[in-house]
Design a protein around this motif. Sequence first.
Motif, PDB file in Angstrom:
ATOM      1  N   LEU A 189       0.919  -0.991  -0.047  1.00 37.18           N
ATOM      2  CA  LEU A 189       0.057   0.055   0.012  1.00 37.18           C
ATOM      3  C   LEU A 189       0.818   1.302   0.024  1.00 37.18           C
ATOM      4  N   SER A 190       0.705   2.075  -0.943  1.00 32.00           N
ATOM      5  CA  SER A 190       1.480   3.147  -1.129  1.00 32.00           C
ATOM      6  C   SER A 190       0.473   4.576  -1.027  1.00 32.00           C
ATOM      7  N   PHE A 191       1.209   5.583  -0.177  1.00 34.29           N
ATOM      8  CA  PHE A 191       0.425   6.616   0.034  1.00 34.29           C
ATOM      9  C   PHE A 191       1.432   7.885  -0.032  1.00 34.29           C
ATOM     10  N   THR A 192       0.797   8.871  -0.287  1.00 35.08           N
ATOM     11  CA  THR A 192       1.544  10.380  -0.285  1.00 35.08           C
ATOM     12  C   THR A 192       0.476  11.290   0.513  1.00 35.08           C
ATOM     13  N   LEU A 193       0.913  11.795   1.733  1.00 33.56           N
ATOM     14  CA  LEU A 193       0.097  12.791   2.255  1.00 33.56           C
ATOM     15  C   LEU A 193       0.701  14.139   2.442  1.00 33.56           C
ATOM     16  N   THR A 194      -0.212  15.013   2.090  1.00 35.69           N
ATOM     17  CA  THR A 194       0.329  16.499   2.163  1.00 35.69           C
ATOM     18  C   THR A 194      -0.685  17.226   2.881  1.00 35.69           C
ATOM     19  N   THR A 195      -0.198  18.214   3.709  1.00 35.20           N
ATOM     20  CA  THR A 195      -1.011  18.870   4.328  1.00 35.20           C
ATOM     21  C   THR A 195      -0.692  20.533   4.581  1.00 35.20           C
ATOM     22  N   ASP A 196      -1.568  21.153   4.654  1.00 34.93           N
ATOM     23  CA  ASP A 196      -1.252  22.771   4.885  1.00 34.93           C
ATOM     24  C   ASP A 196      -2.138  23.055   6.223  1.00 34.93           C
ATOM     25  N   THR A 197      -2.453  24.175   6.566  1.00 35.82           N
ATOM     26  CA  THR A 197      -3.314  24.577   7.802  1.00 35.82           C
ATOM     27  C   THR A 197      -4.688  24.302   7.603  1.00 35.82           C
ATOM     28  N   ARG A 198      -4.957  23.903   6.399  1.00 34.21           N
ATOM     29  CA  ARG A 198      -6.554  23.747   6.182  1.00 34.21           C
ATOM     30  C   ARG A 198      -7.107  22.372   5.695  1.00 34.21           C
ATOM     31  N   ALA A 199      -6.001  21.545   5.259  1.00 34.16           N
ATOM     32  CA  ALA A 199      -6.501  20.267   4.580  1.00 34.16           C
ATOM     33  C   ALA A 199      -5.491  19.401   4.397  1.00 34.16           C
ATOM     34  N   LEU A 200      -6.151  18.090   4.452  1.00 34.53           N
ATOM     35  CA  LEU A 200      -4.994  16.927   4.251  1.00 34.53           C
ATOM     36  C   LEU A 200      -5.425  16.351   2.715  1.00 34.53           C
ATOM     37  N   GLU A 201      -4.363  16.289   2.083  1.00 31.80           N
ATOM     38  CA  GLU A 201      -4.504  15.443   0.808  1.00 31.80           C
ATOM     39  C   GLU A 201      -3.857  14.195   0.974  1.00 31.80           C
ATOM     40  N   LEU A 202      -4.879  13.001   0.897  1.00 34.73           N
ATOM     41  CA  LEU A 202      -4.410  11.701   1.178  1.00 34.73           C
ATOM     42  C   LEU A 202      -4.623  10.921  -0.265  1.00 34.73           C
ATOM     43  N   ARG A 203      -3.175  10.584  -0.861  1.00 35.01           N
ATOM     44  CA  ARG A 203      -3.363  10.170  -2.110  1.00 35.01           C
ATOM     45  C   ARG A 203      -2.831   8.611  -2.036  1.00 35.01           C
ATOM     46  N   VAL A 204      -3.619   7.861  -2.590  1.00 35.77           N
ATOM     47  CA  VAL A 204      -3.383   6.162  -2.498  1.00 35.77           C
ATOM     48  C   VAL A 204      -2.669   6.116  -4.042  1.00 35.77           C
ATOM     49  N   THR A 205      -1.584   5.481  -3.972  1.00 32.78           N
ATOM     50  CA  THR A 205      -0.604   5.685  -5.026  1.00 32.78           C
ATOM     51  C   THR A 205      -0.643   3.898  -5.489  1.00 32.78           C
ATOM     52  N   LYS A 206      -0.072   3.753  -6.680  1.00 35.34           N
ATOM     53  CA  LYS A 206       0.313   2.406  -7.207  1.00 35.34           C
ATOM     54  C   LYS A 206      -1.206   1.590  -6.981  1.00 35.34           C
ATOM     55  N   LEU A 207      -2.128   1.982  -7.575  1.00 39.11           N
ATOM     56  CA  LEU A 207      -3.325   1.288  -7.691  1.00 39.11           C
ATOM     57  C   LEU A 207      -3.259   0.601  -9.119  1.00 39.11           C
ATOM     58  N   ARG A 208      -3.928  -0.466  -9.334  1.00 41.15           N
ATOM     59  CA  ARG A 208      -3.618  -1.061 -10.728  1.00 41.15           C
ATOM     60  C   ARG A 208      -5.070  -0.093 -11.415  1.00 41.15           C
ATOM     61  N   THR A 209      -4.853  -0.396 -12.916  1.00 36.99           N
ATOM     62  CA  THR A 209      -6.005   0.399 -13.600  1.00 36.99           C
ATOM     63  C   THR A 209      -7.421   0.083 -13.122  1.00 36.99           C
ATOM     64  N   GLY A 210      -8.154   0.903 -12.818  1.00 30.08           N
ATOM     65  CA  GLY A 210      -9.659   0.259 -12.390  1.00 30.08           C
ATOM     66  C   GLY A 210      -9.468   0.132 -10.766  1.00 30.08           C
ATOM     67  N   GLY A 211      -8.573   0.236 -10.237  1.00 31.11           N
ATOM     68  CA  GLY A 211      -8.272   0.238  -8.877  1.00 31.11           C
ATOM     69  C   GLY A 211      -8.927   1.180  -8.043  1.00 31.11           C
ATOM     70  N   ALA A 212      -8.823   2.621  -8.352  1.00 33.57           N
ATOM     71  CA  ALA A 212      -9.523   3.628  -7.568  1.00 33.57           C
ATOM     72  C   ALA A 212     -10.988   3.490  -7.641  1.00 33.57           C
ATOM     73  N   ASN A 213     -11.626   3.234  -8.744  1.00 34.66           N
ATOM     74  CA  ASN A 213     -13.208   3.013  -8.833  1.00 34.66           C
ATOM     75  C   ASN A 213     -13.421   1.849  -7.842  1.00 34.66           C
ATOM     76  N   GLY A 214     -12.683   0.712  -8.090  1.00 33.46           N
ATOM     77  CA  GLY A 214     -12.833  -0.443  -7.365  1.00 33.46           C
ATOM     78  C   GLY A 214     -12.509  -0.226  -5.598  1.00 33.46           C
ATOM     79  N   LEU A 215     -11.924   0.446  -5.486  1.00 34.17           N
ATOM     80  CA  LEU A 215     -11.603   0.989  -3.709  1.00 34.17           C
ATOM     81  C   LEU A 215     -12.617   1.676  -3.527  1.00 34.17           C
ATOM     82  N   ILE A 216     -13.144   2.885  -4.100  1.00 34.84           N
ATOM     83  CA  ILE A 216     -14.075   3.489  -3.809  1.00 34.84           C
ATOM     84  C   ILE A 216     -15.583   2.523  -3.486  1.00 34.84           C
ATOM     85  N   GLY A 217     -15.842   1.748  -4.508  1.00 30.94           N
ATOM     86  CA  GLY A 217     -16.750   0.724  -4.323  1.00 30.94           C
ATOM     87  C   GLY A 217     -16.765  -0.067  -3.457  1.00 30.94           C
TER      88      GLY A 217
END
Length: 154
Positions: free
Chosen positions: A88-116
């Motif tokens: 499982l690979s992630f990149t986390l970026t923050t500032d004083t107002r938000a967190l961006e959580l990026r789930v990386t290295k998913l196979r093609t179609g994996g992002a929609n599969g993860l959401i589902g």
Amino acid sequence: MSEPTSRPVPDTSPPPSSPSSPPSSPPPPPSPVALRVTDGPLAAPVLSRVVSMILARAACPLDRLDDALILCDAISAHAPAHARDGHLSFTLTTDTRALELRVTKLRTGGANGLIGDALLPDVGNVIERFSDSRRIESAGDGAGEELVLTLDFG
């Protein structure tokens, strides 16, 4: 017999802080943070602890920290089925107002599969419910894709 002599004891306590001086603020959160963990029983606790540390340094309110931890649990539970390489690979970026959580290295179609896969009875879709925005991007290396989640707290 001589009487003991008394000597003044020096005051070694720190000087009192000035009421007019502002309290020191915590250092800014580190950004970005990349994390890669092997799929297994430690993935969820490792991701949750890293996210907690980063959000604490960003002065994130507790209710949004709880939301982030729920997202971490859902991602850790379902992302392995969509990962390209057993990690499982992630990149986390923050500032004083938000967190961006990026789930990386998913196979093609994996992002929609993860959401589902993040659909729970009586709760609904955990990813959609607890993140403020979602987008799917092509992976930086051209193989697969990334799921980018944003949590606003400022």
